[in-house]
Design an enzyme around this catalytic site. Sequence first.
Site, PDB file in Angstrom:
ATOM      1  N   LYS A   8       0.830  -1.226   0.000  1.00 28.63           N
ATOM      2  CA  LYS A   8       0.000   0.000   0.000  1.00 28.63           C
ATOM      3  C   LYS A   8       0.852   1.259   0.000  1.00 28.63           C
ATOM      4  O   LYS A   8       0.686   2.131  -0.853  1.00 28.63           O
ATOM      5  CB  LYS A   8      -0.918   0.047   1.241  1.00 28.63           C
ATOM      6  CG  LYS A   8      -1.922  -1.074   1.333  1.00 28.63           C
ATOM      7  CD  LYS A   8      -2.852  -0.893   2.533  1.00 28.63           C
ATOM      8  CE  LYS A   8      -2.138  -0.940   3.864  1.00 28.63           C
ATOM      9  NZ  LYS A   8      -1.617  -2.266   4.240  1.00 28.63           N
ATOM     10  N   ARG A 122      11.638  -6.108   5.672  1.00 29.44           N
ATOM     11  CA  ARG A 122      11.600  -4.692   6.050  1.00 29.44           C
ATOM     12  C   ARG A 122      12.115  -4.512   7.484  1.00 29.44           C
ATOM     13  O   ARG A 122      12.756  -3.512   7.787  1.00 29.44           O
ATOM     14  CB  ARG A 122      10.163  -4.161   5.934  1.00 29.44           C
ATOM     15  CG  ARG A 122      10.069  -2.684   6.314  1.00 29.44           C
ATOM     16  CD  ARG A 122       8.720  -2.101   5.993  1.00 29.44           C
ATOM     17  NE  ARG A 122       7.669  -2.626   6.854  1.00 29.44           N
ATOM     18  CZ  ARG A 122       6.375  -2.366   6.722  1.00 29.44           C
ATOM     19  NH1 ARG A 122       5.970  -1.587   5.732  1.00 29.44           N
ATOM     20  NH2 ARG A 122       5.488  -2.871   7.542  1.00 29.44           N
ATOM     21  N   ARG A 128      11.137  -1.629  12.245  1.00 22.14           N
ATOM     22  CA  ARG A 128       9.852  -1.228  12.825  1.00 22.14           C
ATOM     23  C   ARG A 128       9.447  -2.189  13.931  1.00 22.14           C
ATOM     24  O   ARG A 128       9.545  -3.409  13.772  1.00 22.14           O
ATOM     25  CB  ARG A 128       8.778  -1.207  11.724  1.00 22.14           C
ATOM     26  CG  ARG A 128       8.481   0.187  11.236  1.00 22.14           C
ATOM     27  CD  ARG A 128       7.554   0.180  10.048  1.00 22.14           C
ATOM     28  NE  ARG A 128       6.248  -0.425  10.292  1.00 22.14           N
ATOM     29  CZ  ARG A 128       5.236  -0.332   9.450  1.00 22.14           C
ATOM     30  NH1 ARG A 128       5.370   0.358   8.329  1.00 22.14           N
ATOM     31  NH2 ARG A 128       4.092  -0.908   9.716  1.00 22.14           N
ATOM     32  N   ARG A 139      -1.292  -8.768  13.084  1.00 20.24           N
ATOM     33  CA  ARG A 139      -1.786  -7.731  12.152  1.00 20.24           C
ATOM     34  C   ARG A 139      -2.589  -8.359  11.016  1.00 20.24           C
ATOM     35  O   ARG A 139      -3.577  -7.796  10.554  1.00 20.24           O
ATOM     36  CB  ARG A 139      -0.612  -6.921  11.604  1.00 20.24           C
ATOM     37  CG  ARG A 139      -0.048  -5.960  12.657  1.00 20.24           C
ATOM     38  CD  ARG A 139       1.350  -5.504  12.331  1.00 20.24           C
ATOM     39  NE  ARG A 139       1.459  -4.780  11.086  1.00 20.24           N
ATOM     40  CZ  ARG A 139       2.586  -4.665  10.381  1.00 20.24           C
ATOM     41  NH1 ARG A 139       3.697  -5.246  10.794  1.00 20.24           N
ATOM     42  NH2 ARG A 139       2.611  -3.975   9.272  1.00 20.24           N
TER      43      ARG A 139
END
Length: 186
Positions: A8, A122, A128, A139
Site C-alpha cells: 500500500k 523490512r 519497525r 496484524r
Amino acid sequence: MGPPGAGKGTQARFIAEHFGVPAISTGDIFRANVSEGTELGLEAKRFMDAGEYVPDEVTNLMVRNRIDEDDAAKGFLLDGYPRTLAQVEELDGMIAYTGHRLDGVVCLTVDQDEIVSRLLQRAQVEGRADDTEDVIRRRQEVYLEQTEPLTEVYKQRGIVVEVDGMGDVDDVTRRVFEALDGLAES
Ligand code: B4P
C-alpha cells in the site's frame, strides 16, 4: 486497501505523484508522532506495537484534521484508511462536508507467505517495532477480521478495483494504473 505488506505505502506514493495529490498514510502519521514523542504518538504506540488498530476516535480525528489542510483541497489519496466500518462511516461524513467524493478503491492482493517474508525483510532494513513475526501474524488476523469485510461495502458502490500485488513493484504499479484507467472509463 490490502493486508499489511501488500504494498500500500509503496504504491500510494506512485499514485499520488501521478495525480498530483498528497498521499495521506495513517501509519506514517502515527509513526511520525511516535518518533516526535507527541501525546498522539504515545497513545498510538501501545496499539501499533501489539499489532492492534489505534482506536477509531483517535484515527478519525487525525484524518479529519489532515484532509482539512490546504494541499488536500483538490483531492488526496488515503493509504491505510479506512480500516474499520466505523472509519468508513466517518470518512463518508468527512467528505460530504469537504465536498470531495471517493473515485476509487484499490485493493492489493498478495499471498500470505509473501507478506510475511516482505515484512520480515523490512524489519531488517527499517527495524519497525511491529514487524516481528508474532506481531505480523496478529496484524494479519486483525486485517482479516476488521478490514477485509470493508471491500464488500465499497464493491457494492462499484468503485473497487482489485489488483494483483505479487511480483515486481513496477509491474504492480502498471497494473494499478491500468485498473484505474478501466474504472475511469466504466
Ligand atoms: P501501516 O503503516 O499502514 O502499515 P502496513 O499495513 O504494514 O502497510 P505498509 O504500507 O507499511 O506496507 P506496504 O504494504 O507498503 O500501519 C501500521 C499500523 O498503524 C497498523 O498496524 C495500526 O496499528 C496503525 N494504523 C494505521 N492506520 C490505521 C487506521 N486507519 N486505523 C487504526 N490503526 C491504524 O510495504 C511492506 C513492505 O513490502 C515494504 O518493505 C515494501 O518495500 C515491500 N514491498 C512493497 N511492494 C513490494 C513488491 N511488489 N515486491 C516486494 N516487496 C514489496
